[in-house]
Design a protein around this motif. Structure first.
Motif, short mmCIF file in Angstrom:
data_model
loop_
_atom_site.label_atom_id
_atom_site.label_comp_id
_atom_site.label_asym_id
_atom_site.label_seq_id
_atom_site.Cartn_x
_atom_site.Cartn_y
_atom_site.Cartn_z
N ASP A 48 0.66 -1.34 0.09
CA ASP A 48 -0.05 0.00 0.12
C ASP A 48 0.85 0.93 -0.01
OD1 ASP A 48 -2.11 -1.83 0.15
OD2 ASP A 48 -1.75 -1.97 2.29
N ASP A 49 2.10 1.30 0.65
CA ASP A 49 2.67 2.32 0.86
C ASP A 49 4.23 2.05 1.22
OD1 ASP A 49 3.11 2.26 3.87
OD2 ASP A 49 0.91 2.97 3.86
N ASN A 50 5.11 3.05 1.44
CA ASN A 50 6.40 2.61 1.64
C ASN A 50 6.69 2.38 3.30
OD1 ASN A 50 7.24 2.72 -0.82
ND2 ASN A 50 7.43 5.04 -0.94
N GLY A 51 5.74 2.41 3.93
CA GLY A 51 5.64 2.12 5.52
C GLY A 51 6.62 3.31 6.23
N ASP A 52 6.69 4.52 5.80
CA ASP A 52 7.28 5.57 6.17
C ASP A 52 7.06 5.92 7.73
OD1 ASP A 52 8.76 5.80 3.91
OD2 ASP A 52 7.76 7.46 3.00
N ASP A 53 5.81 6.02 7.95
CA ASP A 53 5.10 6.00 9.29
C ASP A 53 5.80 5.25 10.25
OD1 ASP A 53 3.67 7.95 8.21
OD2 ASP A 53 1.83 6.86 7.98
N ASP A 54 6.16 4.02 9.81
CA ASP A 54 6.86 3.00 10.83
C ASP A 54 8.34 3.09 11.04
OD1 ASP A 54 4.51 1.64 11.11
OD2 ASP A 54 4.74 0.32 9.31
N GLN A 55 8.87 4.25 10.29
CA GLN A 55 10.41 4.00 10.51
C GLN A 55 10.65 4.46 12.04
OE1 GLN A 55 12.78 3.37 7.96
NE2 GLN A 55 10.52 2.73 7.27
N VAL A 56 10.04 5.39 12.68
CA VAL A 56 10.45 5.66 13.98
C VAL A 56 10.02 4.67 14.82
CG1 VAL A 56 9.48 7.02 16.12
CG2 VAL A 56 9.65 8.02 13.83
N VAL A 62 15.31 -1.21 16.92
CA VAL A 62 16.69 -1.53 16.67
C VAL A 62 17.53 -0.98 17.67
CG1 VAL A 62 18.75 -0.73 14.92
CG2 VAL A 62 16.42 -1.62 14.19
N GLU A 63 17.22 0.38 18.18
CA GLU A 63 18.03 0.91 19.43
C GLU A 63 17.81 0.23 20.82
OE1 GLU A 63 18.11 5.10 22.06
OE2 GLU A 63 16.79 4.96 20.33
N GLY A 64 16.70 -0.42 20.91
CA GLY A 64 16.22 -1.28 22.24
C GLY A 64 17.40 -2.52 22.07
N VAL A 65 17.24 -3.22 20.89
CA VAL A 65 18.11 -4.45 20.67
C VAL A 65 19.56 -4.02 20.97
CG1 VAL A 65 18.77 -6.13 18.99
CG2 VAL A 65 16.26 -5.44 19.20
N MET A 66 20.01 -2.95 20.63
CA MET A 66 21.47 -2.76 20.44
C MET A 66 21.72 -2.49 22.03
SD MET A 66 22.65 -3.41 17.72
CE MET A 66 24.17 -2.72 18.22
N LYS A 67 20.67 -1.77 22.66
CA LYS A 67 21.20 -1.65 24.15
C LYS A 67 21.37 -2.80 24.81
CE LYS A 67 19.08 2.89 24.77
NZ LYS A 67 17.77 3.66 25.40
N HIS A 68 20.64 -4.01 24.19
CA HIS A 68 20.63 -5.09 25.02
C HIS A 68 21.89 -5.94 24.73
CE1 HIS A 68 15.78 -5.61 25.07
NE2 HIS A 68 16.50 -5.15 26.13
N TYR A 69 22.55 -5.51 23.40
CA TYR A 69 23.88 -6.16 23.04
C TYR A 69 24.95 -5.39 24.01
CZ TYR A 69 22.83 -9.15 19.02
OH TYR A 69 22.50 -10.10 18.30
N GLU A 70 24.57 -4.01 24.17
CA GLU A 70 25.77 -3.44 24.98
C GLU A 70 25.68 -3.92 26.45
OE1 GLU A 70 26.25 1.34 26.38
OE2 GLU A 70 25.01 0.85 24.87
N CYS A 71 24.52 -4.16 26.86
CA CYS A 71 24.12 -4.61 28.43
C CYS A 71 24.83 -6.10 28.46
CB CYS A 71 22.74 -4.88 28.59
SG CYS A 71 22.52 -5.38 30.41
N TYR A 72 24.92 -6.81 27.35
CA TYR A 72 25.41 -8.20 27.55
C TYR A 72 26.86 -8.10 27.59
CZ TYR A 72 27.29 -12.61 25.68
OH TYR A 72 27.94 -13.63 25.60
#
Length: 274
Positions: A48-56, A62-72
């Motif tokens: 339907d669209d490029n999903g731009d609304d979902d970029q945030v 992604v930021e949350g997952v990377m914080k978990h890697y950092e915590c590990y």
């Protein structure tokens, strides 16, 4: 997702890093589920669209997952100061995983092979449309731009150089196991055992010297392990920063799937031997 959700708890500190590692696997499974849901959301909206609304949303994920890697890796660094030997030869890993470890973990340059493998798979999935001359923008790893490929190539070259530098430091430290101090100390203790007919009487006098000598080696191991883990985390961060948010989602999915399935397969192979 709060990065401190897998931070070491007091009871885990008593049980050792293995208890924390099990919590980390559980967290990675949860992260994988969230990443897969996000990728399917993007795929369903693509028609339907490029999903731009979902970029945030994707960026936050992604930021949350990377914080978990950092915590590990922060937790791993804390335990490495207490027991670097265990971190380099982790008993919670399977024999399969051990065979492919690089300084207690995955080889940083492997992240690029993972990325390009997944990119090729996703590009092949829409190859028929491309052959018909259709302009297809999937937004996934099969849709990497020339600019992204150039940046990834430069990062890969830099990562390989850093990886080589750390490997060389490890090789030099390993060579010190046969330096004059170690050879002389092993000879003195061996002579004492021979003079005592194999008994270790009197060896206690050299115990402090042995502990001191080995402690310096372990300190060197801890520093090298820290450099290796720092490179691993920086490599993940740098790659996800080059990718778009949804591409980073696909990359992290592939990374988690590979890590979790290798761990499962290795454990099953070990169990089948006993």
């Amino acid at each position: 997702m709060a990065g401190d959700s897998i931070a070491p708890e007091p009871e885990h500190e008593k049980e050792g890093f293995q208890a924390f590692f099990e919590c980390w696997l559980s967290q990675q499974n949860q992260d994988l589920e969230g990443l897969v849901v996000a990728s399917k959301r993007h795929q369903n909206k693509a028609a339907d669209d490029n999903g731009d609304d979902d970029q945030v949303l994707f960026s936050s994920l992604v930021e949350g997952v990377m914080k978990h890697y950092e915590c590990y890796y922060n937790a791993k660094s804390q335990w490495a100061k207490q027991n670097p030997l265990e971190m380099l030869s982790p008993p919670w890993r399977s024999s399969l995983e051990d065979a492919f470890l690089w300084l207690g973990g995955w080889r940083p340059s492997m992240a690029f092979h993972l990325l390009y493998s997944k990119s090729g798979m996703q590009l092949e999935a829409c190859f028929a449309e491309l052959m018909r001359g259709l302009s297809l923008s999937t937004g996934d790893l099969g849709d990497l731009s020339q600019c992204q490929l150039t940046m990834l190539d430069k990062l890969q070259r830099r990562t390989i150089q850093e990886e080589k530098h750390v490997s060389e430091k490890m090789a030099k430290l390993q060579e010190t196991m046969a330096d004059t101090t170690m050879v002389e100390l092993s000879h003195v203790v061996s002579e004492m055992m021979r003079n005592n007919n194999g008994h270790e009487e009197g060896i206690d006098d050299h115990e402090k010297r042995v502990e001191s000598t080995l402690a310096s080696k372990e300190e060197g191991l801890e520093k090298i392990l820290h450099k290796a883990d720092d490179l691993r985390l920086r490599t993940l961060n740098n790659i996800t920063q080059i990718l778009s948010p949804i591409q980073a989602v696909h990359f992290l999915i592939a990374a988690a799937e590979l890590h979790l399935r290798l761990h499962d397969w290795g454990k099953m192979k070990d169990a089948s031997r006993y």
